[in-house]
Design a protein around this motif. Structure first.
Motif, PDB file in Angstrom:
ATOM      1  N   ASN A   1       0.826  -1.213   0.000  1.00 15.31           N
ATOM      2  CA  ASN A   1       0.000   0.000   0.000  1.00 15.31           C
ATOM      3  C   ASN A   1       0.858   1.261   0.000  1.00 15.31           C
ATOM      4  O   ASN A   1       0.531   2.253  -0.657  1.00 15.31           O
ATOM      5  N   ILE A   2       1.962   1.195   0.764  1.00 13.90           N
ATOM      6  CA  ILE A   2       2.874   2.336   0.811  1.00 13.90           C
ATOM      7  C   ILE A   2       3.488   2.583  -0.567  1.00 13.90           C
ATOM      8  O   ILE A   2       3.572   3.717  -1.045  1.00 13.90           O
ATOM      9  N   GLU A   3       3.934   1.486  -1.203  1.00 13.34           N
ATOM     10  CA  GLU A   3       4.528   1.611  -2.538  1.00 13.34           C
ATOM     11  C   GLU A   3       3.520   2.183  -3.533  1.00 13.34           C
ATOM     12  O   GLU A   3       3.865   3.020  -4.385  1.00 13.34           O
ATOM     13  N   LYS A   4       2.269   1.725  -3.415  1.00 13.76           N
ATOM     14  CA  LYS A   4       1.215   2.212  -4.305  1.00 13.76           C
ATOM     15  C   LYS A   4       0.978   3.707  -4.090  1.00 13.76           C
ATOM     16  O   LYS A   4       0.821   4.480  -5.048  1.00 13.76           O
ATOM     17  N   THR A   5       0.970   4.121  -2.800  1.00 11.44           N
ATOM     18  CA  THR A   5       0.772   5.534  -2.464  1.00 11.44           C
ATOM     19  C   THR A   5       1.914   6.391  -2.998  1.00 11.44           C
ATOM     20  O   THR A   5       1.695   7.475  -3.558  1.00 11.44           O
TER      21      THR A   5
ATOM     22  N   LYS B   1      -6.910  23.948  -8.214  1.00 10.94           N
ATOM     23  CA  LYS B   1      -5.755  24.606  -7.604  1.00 10.94           C
ATOM     24  C   LYS B   1      -5.658  24.248  -6.123  1.00 10.94           C
ATOM     25  O   LYS B   1      -4.575  23.961  -5.607  1.00 10.94           O
ATOM     26  N   GLU B   2      -6.792  24.252  -5.433  1.00 14.98           N
ATOM     27  CA  GLU B   2      -6.800  23.896  -4.002  1.00 14.98           C
ATOM     28  C   GLU B   2      -6.317  22.456  -3.791  1.00 14.98           C
ATOM     29  O   GLU B   2      -5.559  22.171  -2.873  1.00 14.98           O
ATOM     30  N   MET B   3      -6.763  21.570  -4.678  1.00 14.90           N
ATOM     31  CA  MET B   3      -6.339  20.178  -4.570  1.00 14.90           C
ATOM     32  C   MET B   3      -4.851  20.039  -4.895  1.00 14.90           C
ATOM     33  O   MET B   3      -4.135  19.257  -4.258  1.00 14.90           O
ATOM     34  N   ALA B   4      -4.367  20.792  -5.890  1.00 13.80           N
ATOM     35  CA  ALA B   4      -2.952  20.732  -6.260  1.00 13.80           C
ATOM     36  C   ALA B   4      -2.071  21.183  -5.104  1.00 13.80           C
ATOM     37  O   ALA B   4      -1.031  20.555  -4.800  1.00 13.80           O
ATOM     38  N   ILE B   5      -2.475  22.245  -4.427  1.00 12.32           N
ATOM     39  CA  ILE B   5      -1.699  22.748  -3.280  1.00 12.32           C
ATOM     40  C   ILE B   5      -1.728  21.746  -2.133  1.00 12.32           C
ATOM     41  O   ILE B   5      -0.715  21.480  -1.473  1.00 12.32           O
ATOM     42  N   LEU B   6      -2.919  21.164  -1.888  1.00 15.35           N
ATOM     43  CA  LEU B   6      -3.063  20.167  -0.810  1.00 15.35           C
ATOM     44  C   LEU B   6      -2.165  18.954  -1.068  1.00 15.35           C
ATOM     45  O   LEU B   6      -1.480  18.472  -0.161  1.00 15.35           O
TER      46      LEU B   6
ATOM     47  N   PRO C   1       2.739  15.152   0.190  1.00 18.18           N
ATOM     48  CA  PRO C   1       3.042  14.110  -0.795  1.00 18.18           C
ATOM     49  C   PRO C   1       2.992  12.682  -0.237  1.00 18.18           C
ATOM     50  O   PRO C   1       2.854  11.727  -0.991  1.00 18.18           O
ATOM     51  N   GLU C   2       3.102  12.557   1.089  1.00 18.51           N
ATOM     52  CA  GLU C   2       3.159  11.221   1.689  1.00 18.51           C
ATOM     53  C   GLU C   2       1.779  10.634   1.987  1.00 18.51           C
ATOM     54  O   GLU C   2       1.662   9.443   2.323  1.00 18.51           O
ATOM     55  N   LEU C   3       0.731  11.443   1.868  1.00 15.25           N
ATOM     56  CA  LEU C   3      -0.599  10.971   2.259  1.00 15.25           C
ATOM     57  C   LEU C   3      -1.249  10.132   1.158  1.00 15.25           C
ATOM     58  O   LEU C   3      -1.056  10.373  -0.029  1.00 15.25           O
ATOM     59  N   SER C   4      -2.040   9.147   1.600  1.00 18.97           N
ATOM     60  CA  SER C   4      -2.815   8.337   0.669  1.00 18.97           C
ATOM     61  C   SER C   4      -4.067   9.100   0.267  1.00 18.97           C
ATOM     62  O   SER C   4      -4.399  10.153   0.844  1.00 18.97           O
ATOM     63  N   LEU C   5      -4.791   8.575  -0.723  1.00 14.35           N
ATOM     64  CA  LEU C   5      -6.033   9.212  -1.150  1.00 14.35           C
ATOM     65  C   LEU C   5      -7.038   9.288  -0.009  1.00 14.35           C
ATOM     66  O   LEU C   5      -7.764  10.281   0.134  1.00 14.35           O
ATOM     67  N   ALA C   6      -7.080   8.213   0.791  1.00 19.07           N
ATOM     68  CA  ALA C   6      -8.015   8.184   1.918  1.00 19.07           C
ATOM     69  C   ALA C   6      -7.670   9.275   2.930  1.00 19.07           C
ATOM     70  O   ALA C   6      -8.562   9.940   3.489  1.00 19.07           O
ATOM     71  N   GLU C   7      -6.385   9.462   3.158  1.00 16.39           N
ATOM     72  CA  GLU C   7      -5.947  10.486   4.116  1.00 16.39           C
ATOM     73  C   GLU C   7      -6.184  11.895   3.562  1.00 16.39           C
ATOM     74  O   GLU C   7      -6.560  12.807   4.305  1.00 16.39           O
TER      75      GLU C   7
ATOM     76  N   GLY D   1     -11.994  16.942   3.468  1.00 15.66           N
ATOM     77  CA  GLY D   1     -13.428  16.876   3.723  1.00 15.66           C
ATOM     78  C   GLY D   1     -14.208  16.397   2.529  1.00 15.66           C
ATOM     79  O   GLY D   1     -15.445  16.421   2.522  1.00 15.66           O
ATOM     80  N   MET D   2     -13.503  15.963   1.499  1.00 13.86           N
ATOM     81  CA  MET D   2     -14.155  15.451   0.291  1.00 13.86           C
ATOM     82  C   MET D   2     -14.187  13.926   0.332  1.00 13.86           C
ATOM     83  O   MET D   2     -13.497  13.301   1.121  1.00 13.86           O
ATOM     84  N   SER D   3     -14.963  13.348  -0.585  1.00 20.89           N
ATOM     85  CA  SER D   3     -14.964  11.895  -0.710  1.00 20.89           C
ATOM     86  C   SER D   3     -13.661  11.439  -1.370  1.00 20.89           C
ATOM     87  O   SER D   3     -12.999  12.222  -2.067  1.00 20.89           O
TER      88      SER D   3
END
Length: 296
Positions: A220-224, A252-257, A262-268, A274-276
């Motif tokens: 999972n880490i490698e995938k992230t 733009k907000e998502m790009a900055i986030l 960079p280390e966070l997964s999609l779930a994180e 606050g989005m799905s």
């Protein structure tokens, strides 16, 4: 000392309340020895205690005196009975008066404990079991085909399910799998060895589960990391060529986030924004597509 020898030493410590069971133990020792016929009765073992038991029980139940021969290096012990009258006496004591093929004589078992004792004698005479830390395998090495088939039938009658094969001219009656081996050890009376094996199995199972969990987490880490690399590369390309203001406000907000985490997964990222999760994934994919279109 090997696990197999530990099992045999445990079996040697069993004290049978009834003489019929002790005689059944001797029967197992005898019939699964090196030879058991009118021409000679013999056994060979690396365990001196087994040889001493063999000798004492023959004297007790057959009134036959025999000697233990020790190999020059003291690593093996053997007993050879070649006197015809002594062989007749021993064979007769267990109902083997004819010269037919060798099979287990069930008339020698007066109770269920006799059956268990006989199995213990068979294991002491020709059995081995692997160290459960390495493998699950218990076997009886039987010199005669008919006797090996008779043992298979005997074990099946005790609700065990052995397998039969041939190795270098010997007939191998064996069990694979921890459950079958534990059942066999229990029937023989090696309960301490059985519990030790169960504990080892629990530890191995725990370690296997821990390894699977660790491997899954690593994957999972490698995938992230791979996904994050694609995202960051796209964001940096847009920023260096067009600037992030080129993107719509939500992208733009998502790009900055993503750039700042960079280390966070999609779930994180989903929890942080606050989005799905699907919404985060959709916006990041759109950013990558925009970066690709700029490059082209």
């Amino acid at each position: 000392m090997s696990f197999s020898q530990d099992v045999k030493n445990e079996l040697l410590q069993i004290e049978y309340e009834n003489s019929c069971c002790e005689k059944a133990l001797l029967y197992g020792l005898l019939i699964f020895g090196k030879s058991f016929s009118f021409y000679g009765i013999s056994m060979q073992t690396e365990n001196e205690g087994i040889a001493q038991l063999y000798k004492s029980l023959i004297k007790k139940y057959c009134n036959v005196q025999c000697d233990i021969h020790v190999s020059p290096k003291g690593r093996s012990f053997s007993i050879n009975i070649e006197d015809e009258s002594s062989c007749d006496k021993i064979l007769g004591a267990f109902g083997h008066n004819d010269r037919g093929s060798l099979k287990i004589n069930h008339a020698n078992f007066d109770c269920q404990s006799c059956i268990n004792a006989f199995l213990a004698g068979a294991f002491l005479s020709c059995g081995t079991v692997s160290d459960p830390k390495k493998d699950y395998h218990l076997e009886f090495t039987v010199p005669f085909m008919n006797l090996s088939k008779s043992l298979v039938t005997f074990l099946e009658e005790t609700e065990l399910s052995p397998k039969l094969s041939n190795r270098k001219g010997y007939n191998i009656v064996y069990f694979k799998g921890s459950g079958a081996i534990e059942d066999c050890l229990y029937l023989m009376g090696a309960s301490s060895a059985m519990f030790e094996m169960m504990n080892i199995e629990i530890v191995k199972d725990f370690r296997n589960k821990a390894n699977r969990t660790a491997n899954c987490e690593t994957a999972n880490i490698e995938k992230t990391v791979k996904a994050s690399y694609v995202h960051i590369e796209a964001i940096e390309r847009i920023e260096s060529t067009k600037g992030l203001d080129y993107l719509k406000k939500d992208l733009k907000e998502m790009a900055i986030l993503r750039r700042d985490n960079p280390e966070l997964s999609l779930a994180e990222l989903s929890k942080l924004s606050g989005m799905s999760r699907s919404g985060v994934n959709h916006r990041l994919r759109r950013i990558v597509e925009i970066a690709d279109s700029i490059n082209n």
